[in-house]
Scaffold this active site. Structure first.
Site, short mmCIF file in Angstrom:
data_model
loop_
_atom_site.label_atom_id
_atom_site.label_comp_id
_atom_site.label_asym_id
_atom_site.label_seq_id
_atom_site.Cartn_x
_atom_site.Cartn_y
_atom_site.Cartn_z
CB SER A 138 -1.18 -0.26 1.39
OG SER A 138 -1.48 1.40 1.32
CE1 TYR A 151 -3.74 -1.91 5.21
CE2 TYR A 151 -2.97 0.50 4.51
CZ TYR A 151 -3.46 -0.73 4.31
OH TYR A 151 -4.09 -1.06 2.67
#
Length: 252
Positions: A138, A151
């Site tokens: 990501s 995350y």
């Protein structure tokens, strides 16, 4: 389009969202597709949609015993494409307010799961002297994103795993790369915008605008674009150890 006829792909987190979109793209390119995840019902819907050359196998990627069972069920299947897409967003909160169990769960799925699937399926690729691993990371692993520490940390860990693993198995003919999408239109981002709006006291629309305005194109990417990017990466035989940014210019 890259022709993947005769190749077999395993996609984790394949029951919905990006995983299902990637499965559709691989299937359209001619590959045999195996969607993997915890929810048999969701996986079944994807297989029903795709039809021939698709099947589903349940597995908890964070659980070593479950991954071992998956490997046993794949015995005799020449998996030459592995897309490690399974992941969870984790909490939206200041680091000091995050429970240890919530932190550990994010790393268990996002990082440990990637490790376990690679450990299970790489030996066959190495023995055959060919294969592709694409780990879905990501852009959140490459630039600050307040209140998303577990995350972000897990996704930069996936990028580090990718670059190092490429040098371990590249000499055997196996390519390992990562794909880093930016914000993708869909339920997960809608959830994040709602949580951010609640945290900051703004509207959901304002939270979304503040987020996507950081991108050069001023928008999110789509699930279809992520699937197309996977196919494009598989069509670049000289690429190994790379991280591909697909963020509409989020980190340009």
């Amino acid at each position: 389009m890259t022709d993947l006829t005769g190749r077999t792909a395993v996609i984790t987190g394949g029951g919905s969202g990006l995983g299902a979109a990637i499965a559709r793209a691989l299937h359209a390119a001619g590959a045999h597709v195996i969607v993997v995840g915890r929810d048999a019902e969701k996986l079944g819907r994807v297989v029903d949609e795709l039809g021939p050359r698709a099947r589903a196998l349940t597995c908890d990627v964070a659980d070593a015993a479950s991954v071992d069972e998956l490997r046993a069920r794949l015995d005799g299947t020449e998996v030459s494409i592995l897309v490690n897409n399974a992941g969870i967003p984790g909490p939206v909160a200041a680091l000091t307010d995050i429970d240890v169990d919530d932190w550990d769960e994010v790393f268990a799925v996002n990082v440990r799961g990637t490790f376990l699937l690679c450990k299970a399926l790489l030996p066959g690729m190495v023995a055959r002297g060919e294969g592709d691993v694409i780990n879905v990371a990501s852009v959140s692993g490459k630039r600050p994103l307040a209140h998303r520490t577990p995350y972000c940390a897990s996704k930069i860990a996936v990028i580090g795993l990718t670059s190092t693993l490429a040098f371990e198995v590249g000499p055997a003919g196996v390519r390992v790369n990562s794909l880093s999408p930016g914000p993708v239109q869909g339920p997960r981002m809608e959830r994040n915008f709602r949580l951010e709006a609640e945290r900051s006291g703004t509207s959901v629309d304002d939270a979304e605008h503040a987020f996507v305005s950081r991108a050069a194109l001023g928008r999110m990417v789509t699930e279809h674009e992520v699937g197309a990017a996977v196919i494009a990466m598989l069509g670049m035989p000289g690429m190994c150890g790379a991280d591909i940014d697909l963020s509409a210019g989020m980190v340009a």
